[in-house]
Design an enzyme around this catalytic site. Sequence first.
Site, PDB file in Angstrom:
ATOM      1  N   GLY A  45       0.908  -0.964  -0.266  1.00 16.03           N
ATOM      2  CA  GLY A  45       0.037  -0.070   0.031  1.00 16.03           C
ATOM      3  C   GLY A  45       0.772   1.247   0.104  1.00 16.03           C
ATOM      4  O   GLY A  45       0.640   2.192  -0.647  1.00 16.03           O
TER       5      GLY A  45
ATOM      6  N   TYR B 144      -8.170 -17.164   4.531  1.00 21.07           N
ATOM      7  CA  TYR B 144      -7.468 -15.952   3.676  1.00 21.07           C
ATOM      8  C   TYR B 144      -7.715 -16.231   2.239  1.00 21.07           C
ATOM      9  O   TYR B 144      -8.189 -15.135   1.335  1.00 21.07           O
ATOM     10  CB  TYR B 144      -5.929 -15.763   3.992  1.00 21.07           C
ATOM     11  CG  TYR B 144      -5.412 -14.839   3.145  1.00 21.07           C
ATOM     12  CD1 TYR B 144      -5.446 -13.666   3.406  1.00 21.07           C
ATOM     13  CD2 TYR B 144      -4.203 -15.288   1.917  1.00 21.07           C
ATOM     14  CE1 TYR B 144      -4.569 -12.650   2.569  1.00 21.07           C
ATOM     15  CE2 TYR B 144      -3.773 -14.474   1.289  1.00 21.07           C
ATOM     16  CZ  TYR B 144      -3.511 -13.185   1.620  1.00 21.07           C
ATOM     17  OH  TYR B 144      -3.000 -12.146   0.899  1.00 21.07           O
TER      18      TYR B 144
HETATM   19  P1  NAD Z   1       1.645  -5.081   5.216  1.00 24.33           P
HETATM   20  O1  NAD Z   1       0.843  -5.920   6.513  1.00 24.33           O
HETATM   21  O2  NAD Z   1       2.996  -5.201   5.078  1.00 24.33           O
HETATM   22  O3  NAD Z   1       0.726  -3.819   5.241  1.00 24.33           O
HETATM   23  C1  NAD Z   1      -0.615  -3.451   5.408  1.00 24.33           C
HETATM   24  C2  NAD Z   1      -1.029  -2.118   5.871  1.00 24.33           C
HETATM   25  O4  NAD Z   1      -2.255  -2.101   5.942  1.00 24.33           O
HETATM   26  C3  NAD Z   1      -0.089  -1.796   6.924  1.00 24.33           C
HETATM   27  O5  NAD Z   1       0.090  -0.484   6.863  1.00 24.33           O
HETATM   28  C4  NAD Z   1      -1.371  -2.049   8.078  1.00 24.33           C
HETATM   29  O6  NAD Z   1      -1.313  -1.148   9.381  1.00 24.33           O
HETATM   30  C5  NAD Z   1      -2.647  -1.653   7.296  1.00 24.33           C
HETATM   31  N1  NAD Z   1      -3.804  -2.014   7.683  1.00 24.33           N
HETATM   32  C6  NAD Z   1      -4.264  -3.253   8.230  1.00 24.33           C
HETATM   33  N2  NAD Z   1      -5.528  -3.410   8.410  1.00 24.33           N
HETATM   34  C7  NAD Z   1      -5.842  -2.072   8.233  1.00 24.33           C
HETATM   35  C8  NAD Z   1      -7.220  -1.657   8.645  1.00 24.33           C
HETATM   36  N3  NAD Z   1      -7.993  -2.210   9.124  1.00 24.33           N
HETATM   37  N4  NAD Z   1      -7.278  -0.389   8.276  1.00 24.33           N
HETATM   38  C9  NAD Z   1      -6.393   0.722   7.990  1.00 24.33           C
HETATM   39  N5  NAD Z   1      -4.972   0.226   7.485  1.00 24.33           N
HETATM   40  C10 NAD Z   1      -4.760  -1.252   7.943  1.00 24.33           C
HETATM   41  O7  NAD Z   1       0.615  -5.939   4.291  1.00 24.33           O
HETATM   42  P2  NAD Z   1       0.982  -6.225   2.714  1.00 24.33           P
HETATM   43  O8  NAD Z   1       2.101  -7.570   2.672  1.00 24.33           O
HETATM   44  O9  NAD Z   1       1.580  -5.155   1.976  1.00 24.33           O
HETATM   45  O10 NAD Z   1      -0.379  -6.441   2.043  1.00 24.33           O
HETATM   46  C11 NAD Z   1      -1.153  -5.509   1.106  1.00 24.33           C
HETATM   47  C12 NAD Z   1      -2.132  -6.411   0.519  1.00 24.33           C
HETATM   48  O11 NAD Z   1      -1.416  -7.222  -0.702  1.00 24.33           O
HETATM   49  C13 NAD Z   1      -2.993  -7.379   1.159  1.00 24.33           C
HETATM   50  O12 NAD Z   1      -4.364  -7.080   0.767  1.00 24.33           O
HETATM   51  C14 NAD Z   1      -2.622  -8.666   1.169  1.00 24.33           C
HETATM   52  O13 NAD Z   1      -3.642  -9.708   1.158  1.00 24.33           O
HETATM   53  C15 NAD Z   1      -2.076  -8.378  -0.371  1.00 24.33           C
HETATM   54  N6  NAD Z   1      -0.962  -9.354  -0.819  1.00 24.33           N
HETATM   55  C16 NAD Z   1       0.383  -9.376  -0.122  1.00 24.33           C
HETATM   56  C17 NAD Z   1       1.013 -10.479  -0.522  1.00 24.33           C
HETATM   57  C18 NAD Z   1       2.595 -10.582  -0.173  1.00 24.33           C
HETATM   58  O14 NAD Z   1       3.290 -11.355  -0.130  1.00 24.33           O
HETATM   59  N7  NAD Z   1       2.909  -9.545   0.711  1.00 24.33           N
HETATM   60  C19 NAD Z   1       0.824 -11.186  -1.561  1.00 24.33           C
HETATM   61  C20 NAD Z   1      -0.457 -11.166  -2.232  1.00 24.33           C
HETATM   62  C21 NAD Z   1      -1.276 -10.263  -1.755  1.00 24.33           C
END
Ligand code: NAD
Length: 263
Positions: A20, A153
């Site tokens: 994000g 998930y």
């Molecule tokens: P991350 O945990 O590194 O960051 C997520 C961010 O969202 C953090 O800043 C957290 O504080 C914030 N957050 C979480 N819940 C929240 C809420 N209710 N309100 C406001 N902010 C909130 O996560 P990421 O790995 O960057 O994942 C982001 C998206 O990408 C997710 O939807 C995840 O499912 C998807 N994704 C991630 C991966 C991976 O390998 N990292 C792979 C596929 C999909």
Amino acid sequence: MDLQLDDKLALVSGSTAGIGYAIARTLAQEGAAVIVNGRTQSAVDDAVQRIRAETRGTVHGLAADLSDANAAELAVRQFPGIEILVNNLGIFEPKPFEEIPDEDWRRFFDVNVLSGVRLARLVLPAMKRANWGRIVFISSESAVQIPSEMIHYGMTKTAQLAVSRGLAESVAGTGITVNSVLPGPTRSRGVGDFVEDLARSGGKSFEQVEAEFFEQVRPTSLIKRFASPQEVASLVAYVASPLASATTGAALRVDGGVVKSAF
Ligand code: NAD
């Protein structure tokens, strides 16, 4: 290439870290006015400051839990006329199927699916009035290859594809596009910390643990490494751009080839 994002108002949920954050920074670099969101004021202030220092766009902060209905309504009232919505926030937690209670199924649905559905519903009227808008759901390779270690998930990530495609159909013939983007294993903050902990406890380097992960857990990866959040953000910035006007109703992969399919 000029992505023509100057002054477009974009909300990226969950953008104080990880994928994000990279999306928010990239949109701001391309000139968009970006709303950075996280749950605590301090995390939001910090991210806003860092993005302002690196970009030329306007950066707003929004400290709110956007999985909460009231918070979502307040956010859209505070920032009317959102033109680009990136539903990024999401949670994951490995848990054996027999140990996932009803409560967890509901919580995962609420946070990962309903938060994005609700925000889309709230921003859509203004997008329809302007006959222009971009809605992007950040799904996952797990939408297609359901992880047996966290089926709840996987369920949410598949549901996002259904919502995204259905919503795209519902706005057919307008200037609004709706797509989902499917990252694969990405070195976001959560994943980076997890792998670093594993490396430290096993007396190994990050690179060794990464190599083992792609050999044993994700052998179908074609890039054999974690993607960077920036690699995901680059695709999202294109999809959010007026240039991507013929891309809608699509599930776009930025998964390093992990999903073993040509299309
Ligand atoms: P991350 O945990 O590194 O960051 C997520 C961010 O969202 C953090 O800043 C957290 O504080 C914030 N957050 C979480 N819940 C929240 C809420 N209710 N309100 C406001 N902010 C909130 O996560 P990421 O790995 O960057 O994942 C982001 C998206 O990408 C997710 O939807 C995840 O499912 C998807 N994704 C991630 C991966 C991976 O390998 N990292 C792979 C596929 C999909």
